[in-house]
Scaffold this motif. Sequence first.
Motif, PDB file in Angstrom:
ATOM      1  N   SER A  35       0.823  -1.210   0.000  1.00  0.00           N
ATOM      2  CA  SER A  35       0.000   0.000   0.000  1.00  0.00           C
ATOM      3  C   SER A  35       0.853   1.254   0.000  1.00  0.00           C
ATOM      4  N   GLN A  36       2.122   1.118   0.365  1.00  0.00           N
ATOM      5  CA  GLN A  36       3.067   2.224   0.302  1.00  0.00           C
ATOM      6  C   GLN A  36       4.404   1.701  -0.205  1.00  0.00           C
ATOM      7  N   TRP A  37       5.015   2.480  -1.084  1.00  0.00           N
ATOM      8  CA  TRP A  37       6.359   2.150  -1.543  1.00  0.00           C
ATOM      9  C   TRP A  37       7.308   2.993  -0.697  1.00  0.00           C
ATOM     10  N   ILE A  38       7.917   2.359   0.297  1.00  0.00           N
ATOM     11  CA  ILE A  38       8.726   3.080   1.269  1.00  0.00           C
ATOM     12  C   ILE A  38      10.129   2.496   1.320  1.00  0.00           C
ATOM     13  N   ALA A  39      11.059   3.300   1.825  1.00  0.00           N
ATOM     14  CA  ALA A  39      12.450   2.863   1.918  1.00  0.00           C
ATOM     15  C   ALA A  39      12.547   1.565   2.705  1.00  0.00           C
ATOM     16  N   GLY A  40      13.265   0.619   2.155  1.00  0.00           N
ATOM     17  CA  GLY A  40      13.465  -0.660   2.813  1.00  0.00           C
ATOM     18  C   GLY A  40      12.485  -1.738   2.408  1.00  0.00           C
ATOM     19  N   LEU A  41      11.470  -1.392   1.607  1.00  0.00           N
ATOM     20  CA  LEU A  41      10.494  -2.383   1.172  1.00  0.00           C
ATOM     21  C   LEU A  41      11.177  -3.465   0.346  1.00  0.00           C
ATOM     22  N   GLU A  42      10.869  -4.726   0.672  1.00  0.00           N
ATOM     23  CA  GLU A  42      11.373  -5.851  -0.107  1.00  0.00           C
ATOM     24  C   GLU A  42      10.233  -6.429  -0.937  1.00  0.00           C
ATOM     25  N   GLN A  43      10.602  -7.139  -1.986  1.00  0.00           N
ATOM     26  CA  GLN A  43       9.591  -7.699  -2.884  1.00  0.00           C
ATOM     27  C   GLN A  43       8.611  -8.600  -2.139  1.00  0.00           C
ATOM     28  N   GLU A  44       9.045  -9.192  -1.028  1.00  0.00           N
ATOM     29  CA  GLU A  44       8.177 -10.097  -0.278  1.00  0.00           C
ATOM     30  C   GLU A  44       7.749  -9.543   1.084  1.00  0.00           C
ATOM     31  N   THR A  45       7.970  -8.254   1.329  1.00  0.00           N
ATOM     32  CA  THR A  45       7.569  -7.667   2.611  1.00  0.00           C
ATOM     33  C   THR A  45       6.102  -7.933   2.905  1.00  0.00           C
ATOM     34  N   CYS A  46       5.256  -7.794   1.906  1.00  0.00           N
ATOM     35  CA  CYS A  46       3.814  -7.946   2.107  1.00  0.00           C
ATOM     36  C   CYS A  46       3.327  -9.363   1.826  1.00  0.00           C
ATOM     37  N   ARG A  47       4.261 -10.294   1.711  1.00  0.00           N
ATOM     38  CA  ARG A  47       3.869 -11.674   1.427  1.00  0.00           C
ATOM     39  C   ARG A  47       3.318 -12.365   2.672  1.00  0.00           C
ATOM     40  N   ASP A  48       4.144 -12.405   3.733  1.00  0.00           N
ATOM     41  CA  ASP A  48       3.680 -13.114   4.926  1.00  0.00           C
ATOM     42  C   ASP A  48       4.373 -12.686   6.213  1.00  0.00           C
ATOM     43  N   ASN A  49       5.296 -11.740   6.140  1.00  0.00           N
ATOM     44  CA  ASN A  49       6.029 -11.278   7.323  1.00  0.00           C
ATOM     45  C   ASN A  49       6.828 -12.376   8.003  1.00  0.00           C
ATOM     46  N   GLY A  50       6.996 -13.493   7.346  1.00  0.00           N
ATOM     47  CA  GLY A  50       7.689 -14.619   7.955  1.00  0.00           C
ATOM     48  C   GLY A  50       9.116 -14.756   7.457  1.00  0.00           C
ATOM     49  N   HIS A  51       9.495 -15.992   7.122  1.00  0.00           N
ATOM     50  CA  HIS A  51      10.903 -16.245   6.855  1.00  0.00           C
ATOM     51  C   HIS A  51      11.363 -15.748   5.491  1.00  0.00           C
ATOM     52  N   HIS A  52      10.468 -15.490   4.568  1.00  0.00           N
ATOM     53  CA  HIS A  52      10.900 -15.160   3.207  1.00  0.00           C
ATOM     54  C   HIS A  52      11.768 -13.901   3.157  1.00  0.00           C
ATOM     55  N   VAL A  53      11.297 -12.800   3.743  1.00  0.00           N
ATOM     56  CA  VAL A  53      12.100 -11.577   3.723  1.00  0.00           C
ATOM     57  C   VAL A  53      13.344 -11.728   4.592  1.00  0.00           C
ATOM     58  N   GLN A  54      13.242 -12.518   5.659  1.00  0.00           N
ATOM     59  CA  GLN A  54      14.409 -12.708   6.518  1.00  0.00           C
ATOM     60  C   GLN A  54      15.471 -13.542   5.817  1.00  0.00           C
ATOM     61  N   PHE A  55      15.047 -14.587   5.106  1.00  0.00           N
ATOM     62  CA  PHE A  55      15.989 -15.359   4.300  1.00  0.00           C
ATOM     63  C   PHE A  55      16.667 -14.470   3.256  1.00  0.00           C
ATOM     64  N   ALA A  56      15.865 -13.662   2.579  1.00  0.00           N
ATOM     65  CA  ALA A  56      16.400 -12.832   1.498  1.00  0.00           C
ATOM     66  C   ALA A  56      17.406 -11.821   2.014  1.00  0.00           C
ATOM     67  N   LEU A  57      17.041 -11.121   3.109  1.00  0.00           N
ATOM     68  CA  LEU A  57      17.942 -10.110   3.643  1.00  0.00           C
ATOM     69  C   LEU A  57      19.223 -10.741   4.148  1.00  0.00           C
ATOM     70  N   ASP A  58      19.111 -11.877   4.808  1.00  0.00           N
ATOM     71  CA  ASP A  58      20.303 -12.545   5.301  1.00  0.00           C
ATOM     72  C   ASP A  58      21.193 -13.001   4.156  1.00  0.00           C
ATOM     73  N   ALA A  59      20.602 -13.579   3.116  1.00  0.00           N
ATOM     74  CA  ALA A  59      21.405 -14.040   1.976  1.00  0.00           C
ATOM     75  C   ALA A  59      22.097 -12.872   1.284  1.00  0.00           C
ATOM     76  N   ALA A  60      21.381 -11.752   1.130  1.00  0.00           N
ATOM     77  CA  ALA A  60      21.974 -10.585   0.482  1.00  0.00           C
ATOM     78  C   ALA A  60      23.152 -10.057   1.291  1.00  0.00           C
ATOM     79  N   MET A  61      23.001 -10.042   2.624  1.00  0.00           N
ATOM     80  CA  MET A  61      24.100  -9.598   3.486  1.00  0.00           C
ATOM     81  C   MET A  61      25.252 -10.589   3.455  1.00  0.00           C
ATOM     82  N   GLU A  62      24.941 -11.885   3.445  1.00  0.00           N
ATOM     83  CA  GLU A  62      26.009 -12.885   3.394  1.00  0.00           C
ATOM     84  C   GLU A  62      26.831 -12.750   2.113  1.00  0.00           C
ATOM     85  N   CYS A  63      26.165 -12.474   1.011  1.00  0.00           N
ATOM     86  CA  CYS A  63      26.892 -12.282  -0.249  1.00  0.00           C
ATOM     87  C   CYS A  63      27.863 -11.108  -0.127  1.00  0.00           C
ATOM     88  N   ALA A  64      27.394 -10.020   0.453  1.00  0.00           N
ATOM     89  CA  ALA A  64      28.265  -8.855   0.626  1.00  0.00           C
ATOM     90  C   ALA A  64      29.411  -9.164   1.585  1.00  0.00           C
TER      91      ALA A  64
END
Length: 220
Positions: free
Chosen positions: A87-116
Motif C-alpha cells: 500500500s506504500q512504496w517506502i524505503a526498505g520495502l522488499e519484494q516479499e515484505t507484504c507476502r507473509d512477514n515470515g521467513h521469506h524476507v528474513q531469508f532474502a535479507l540474510d542471503a543478500a548480506m552474506e553475499c556482501a
Amino acid sequence: MCTGNGNIDLTQIDAMMSMAVFCDDQTEWNAAIARYQARMPAYYYSSAWPSINNPTNNDVGNNEPATIGGDTGNGTPFPQAFWFNPSQWIAGLEQETCRDNGHHVQFALDAAMECAEIDYHQGSPNALYATYQPYLLPASELLAHQFVTNTDLGACGNTPWNPQGQVLDTFEIGYNEYANRLGQPMTWTGQWLNSLRANGSTTWIQFNIAWETLTHDGVN
C-alpha cells in the motif's frame, strides 16, 4: 537465474559465491556476482521509481523495478502484484515484505548480506556492501522497526503483523558491517538485536542464520 520470488534467487547466489570461493572458481564467482547485481534492484525498493508513488501516473515506464525473467508472476499488474500489493512504496520495502512477514524476507535479507560479507572477505572486489548500502541498510531498519513495533508500518495496508513465529538472527551480519565497522546509525536494528540477544527470542532455528550472533556480533 531463478524465476521465483527473490528470496530463492538470493539464497542460490549466496551458495554460488560460497562454492566459488571454496573451489577457487572465478567463472562461478562472476556468474554469482552478475545474478546479484541483477536481483538486488529487482528485490529492494528504490526511490528512483518516483512514479510508483503517484497513483495518477499510470505510465511507470523506466521507473519500474528491474524485471528478471519470470518475475511478472503472482498476478498482474506488475510490479504491484509481484510485490504482493504494497500500500506504500517506502524505503526498505522488499519484494516479499507484504507476502507473509515470515521467513521469506528474513531469508532474502540474510542471503543478500552474506553475499556482501563474502565479497568483503575476498577484499571487496565488487564492493557489494558499499554499492548496495542504499538497499540493504534501509531494508534492515524497516524490517527491524516492524518487529519492534509489531506492525507493518502501513507498508501493507496495516494488515495484522504475523511473522508466523519465525524470528531469525537475520540482522547480525549487516549490523556488524554498517553499524560496527562503519558507524552508520541503525537504531531499529540495534534495538531489535538487543532484544533478541537478551531474551533468546530467536524462535526458528534454520541453517547458518541461527549462529550469526555467535559469528558476527561485534566481530570485525
